[in-house]
Design an enzyme around this catalytic site. Sequence first.
Site, PDB file in Angstrom:
ATOM      1  N   ARG A 333       9.510   0.374 -12.369  1.00 45.71           N
ATOM      2  CA  ARG A 333       9.653   1.103 -11.213  1.00 45.71           C
ATOM      3  C   ARG A 333      11.214   1.586 -11.000  1.00 45.71           C
ATOM      4  NH1 ARG A 333       6.027  -3.053  -7.260  1.00 45.71           N
ATOM      5  NH2 ARG A 333       4.063  -2.836  -8.655  1.00 45.71           N
ATOM      6  N   ARG A 348      13.838  -7.780  -7.057  1.00 43.89           N
ATOM      7  CA  ARG A 348      13.563  -6.319  -7.115  1.00 43.89           C
ATOM      8  C   ARG A 348      14.483  -5.780  -8.420  1.00 43.89           C
ATOM      9  NH1 ARG A 348      11.525  -3.316  -3.565  1.00 43.89           N
ATOM     10  NH2 ARG A 348      12.093  -4.655  -1.605  1.00 43.89           N
ATOM     11  N   GLU A 420       7.694 -11.486  -0.609  1.00 46.52           N
ATOM     12  CA  GLU A 420       6.316 -10.967  -0.533  1.00 46.52           C
ATOM     13  C   GLU A 420       6.125 -11.427  -2.402  1.00 46.52           C
ATOM     14  OE1 GLU A 420       5.518  -7.164  -0.828  1.00 46.52           O
ATOM     15  OE2 GLU A 420       3.543  -7.381  -1.557  1.00 46.52           O
ATOM     16  N   SER A 423      -0.317  -9.240  -3.207  1.00 44.58           N
ATOM     17  CA  SER A 423      -0.796  -8.182  -2.226  1.00 44.58           C
ATOM     18  C   SER A 423      -2.072  -8.038  -2.701  1.00 44.58           C
ATOM     19  CB  SER A 423       0.011  -6.745  -2.411  1.00 44.58           C
ATOM     20  OG  SER A 423      -0.223  -6.087  -1.256  1.00 44.58           O
ATOM     21  N   ARG A 474       9.042 -12.823  -9.408  1.00 42.65           N
ATOM     22  CA  ARG A 474       8.968 -13.223  -8.037  1.00 42.65           C
ATOM     23  C   ARG A 474       8.612 -14.714  -8.018  1.00 42.65           C
ATOM     24  NH1 ARG A 474       8.464  -8.882  -3.371  1.00 42.65           N
ATOM     25  NH2 ARG A 474       9.878  -7.472  -4.513  1.00 42.65           N
TER      26      ARG A 474
END
Lengths: 511, 516
Positions: A333, A348, A420, A423, A474
């Site tokens: 990403r 991130r 987070e 998801s 994460r």
Amino acid sequence: MGLHTLRLATVPLTFTTSRLFLNPSPTLAFFSRHVQPRKPSFLLRAFSNSTAVQDTPLTQTSSDSSAARTQWKAAIDFKWIRDNKEAVEINIKNRNSNADLEAVLQLYENMVTLQKEVEGIREERNNVAKKMKGKLEPSERERLVEEGKNLKESLVTLEEDLMKLQDELQHVARSIPNMTHPDVPVGGEDSSAIRNEVGSPREFSFPIKDHLQLGKDLDLMDFDSAAEVSGSKFFYLKNEAVLLEMALLNWTLSEVMKKGFTPLTTPEIVRSSIVEKCGFQPRGDNTQVYSIDGTDQCLIGTAEIPVGGIHMDSILLESALPLKYIAFSHCFRTEAGAAGAAAKGLYRVHQFSKAEMFVLCRPEDSESFHNELIQIEEDLFTSLGLHFKTLDMATADLGAPAYRKFDIEAWMPGLGRFGEISSASNCTDYQSRRLGIRFRPSEPLQTGSKKGKANLPSTKFVHTLNATACAVPRMMVCLLENYQQEDGSVVVPETLRPFMGGIEVIKPKLR
Amino acid sequence: MGLHTLRLATVPLTFSTFTSRLFLKPIPPNTLQTLGQFSRHVQPRKPFLVRAFSASAAVQETPPTQASDSSAARPQWKASIDFKWIRDNKEAVEINIKNRNSNADLGGVIELYENMVNLQKEVEGIREERNNVAKKMKGKLEPSERERLVEEGKSLKESLVTLEEDLVKLQDELQQVARSIPNMTHPDVPIGGEDSSAIRKEVGSPREFTFPIRDHLQLGKDLDLIDFDSASEVSGSKFFYLKNEAVLLEMALLNWTLSEVMKKGFTPLTTPEIVRSSIVEKCGFQPRGDNTQVYSIDGTDQCLIGTAEIPVGGIHMDSILLESALPLKYIAFSHCFRTEAGAAGAATKGLYRVHQFSKAEMFILCRPEDSETCHDELIQIEEDLFTSLGLHFKTLDMATADLGAPAYRKFDIEAWMPGLGRFGEISSASNCTDYQSRRLGIRYRPSEPVQTGSKKGKASLPATKFVHTLNATACAVPRMMVCLLENYQQEDGSVVIPEPLRPFMGGIELIKPKLR
């Protein structure tokens, strides 16, 4: 700018202008809002949110003037949209989308009108042709020939217009988000509802370190070398961190396989059309997607994309459903526009490992599979001893493909807040209408046809769901920060030990 | 062509095509020859994945396209090439270039180097003159004499500016041309083409099958292990999904390999798979050009790695290590991405040659005097691993013409692949001596203080030296899968899992056809 122009030139998907059409440049204002969410928050969400097809990239209107055709067609149910205009309008508003429903409806009506016109002329032309079969006065024949010629010319022009109109309708309509589950709270992120909360934050009797400090002290990560070799937000894992990554993935796979999921590894380079069909935006200044130079391929941001593509353009047997996959891949990403404190360390990053669940099922089953997916996630994170909460995400926080989305946020002592970690989205038929994934119901329909024989039941679009099983970095943040000891070591949760050769504690190295 | 122009425009590293009285012609006389050579290199007669990558993508020539850009951009980085050594060993270097079938232009390099040395002297001379003039002007002078000196100083300064500019350009061009000179070669390496490669060792024998065998592609389909068809729709040809037990087999292979190699004192790593293109170059690969094996990222100077050798080579870039820290031994896991431009033929079927795969790669940084021992250790580890898996293989000491530019010596292992009906490369172990470290800037400082001969009478720090680097495949997953599936197939269509891998696959002993 040179780059940009070139990119457009190699990519056929562009906007067309024509007398029948609406103003081709929608909504400057929305674009910037969507790509820079107010809370520059969560990796997974940011990916699904900001890159989902919510708008037409501005750039497409500017430079390329050739009227190229869209590469693929989403099977959008325009009639349903027209017939449920109010509901769609409210949904667009609730979801903070900038989709232009009016434009879609107007284009659709124009298209229907034009279609009728084309059909009318075709019929006239057939009539003319029919008349010419009989015996005719030469003058009458000549008149008919002339008429036929005129009709043919009109037809060619109108058919061209129709095609352009259809392309434009496609383009504008793609920004309409999925409808929303009635139980989803309406509003912004603060409106998201807590579904479940597990555990409590660990009380530390000593000053804690964040994962970045632990990673340095225990010689587990190297961000500095990676910044030289690759750029910022890249990293090497070292020593026990490598084993921990493998243990996390192995353990996750083996747990999820027990639930009947088929394991997969996937290509990490895909055609950009697949990215679009899954509801992500592979181009534009703020895209999250890395593109490969000189091709129409890009790097995946999540295994959802290549797994969504496996059954593209196919009709599945109802008996084969549900198809449940657990896919391991690396994810890439750009994290364009990401900034702030949460951008520190592993939170991130540009590249990471992830195990992703993906389900294709009958429409009537998707809600129960959504519950199964969130249950699996909760079970996994509970086994690892994390303190977390599950959220039913509010309307404005849903990416365009999601009908409903459950996020799990875990306690991260270094950040001093929840972050987070997963998801789970039910995308109903949003992706399958773009990817062309249908199934044929097994039961023959009650035949009402005059011919008296049983028809094949017509195909339906499957529903697709995706959910994070393990996003490694994460998880590492959670594990390192929550399991740190006063002596600087980190305890490995018991469930992972068999997958790490029995290692129980990560200790500072002797140098 | 538009693409190409653009790529050049965004990338500063280009051939400087300015002309100047001192320089060689910017388009080397052997360009055409170069082209011929290039295409030969990218389509090796026996196309082996790992070797193809190192051989064809290694910096062996300046891509002809670079000559077309007219702006005189500077190279992004400098290789510490020992030009004096090259000049003083001209014959040996010349023979080496010939033996390795390289198109490096030694004559060009030496001429540029001599020009540069002369120019350097000239610049130094003028600097001295200028200093003299400046010195003279400090004293009391006649106004006319002062004016003459001012004038002289001015014109000296002007010459100096011009010459210094020329010098920089010359140095840049020397860099560019000299980078194509391959590493020297170990004296025991057989001279010649691939057929001249010497067999160092052979293990096992080909399994005798009492039933008609299937290739891995068929087995992969029958056992629902591999999906090439969907991948070609989603991504393109030569991409694949692994399914079911194949996923577990990949993980088992990597887990087992890591745990075995860690026992030998190697530090495990995972690496970035996107790197700056300069790192790719410094490792001796060519990230650009029509036939590059390297995927580039659009709009950046980054590319995807073709092997973990690249990011691991980069970890210690531009640093001076302690001698006591050496050797540094790494076992790195990464995904690898290769365009496989120009690859064709039967061996491209199925998993043999693919765009993306998983690999565990060993990498060592050591003192020069230890690299030969480390090379032996690496090939020994590879042989032990493949022996444990029960493969039939041979180890080759690769001939001179089959070495990539960075390798001083290269041992390949080729395993028997029943589906192909021949041996296929499964690993490669190279000693790159100081070829990569001179480009990556990785030195160490010897611990022993040097015997001081300096007048100042105090012990000076010993001078730094370049480390040697070595790399070796521990496990390239798809080729291992070819070997395992094809060699361990049973008459009933099932495949036996070799014993060492079973504990890493949850105890699975057999991959059986699925019930549908």
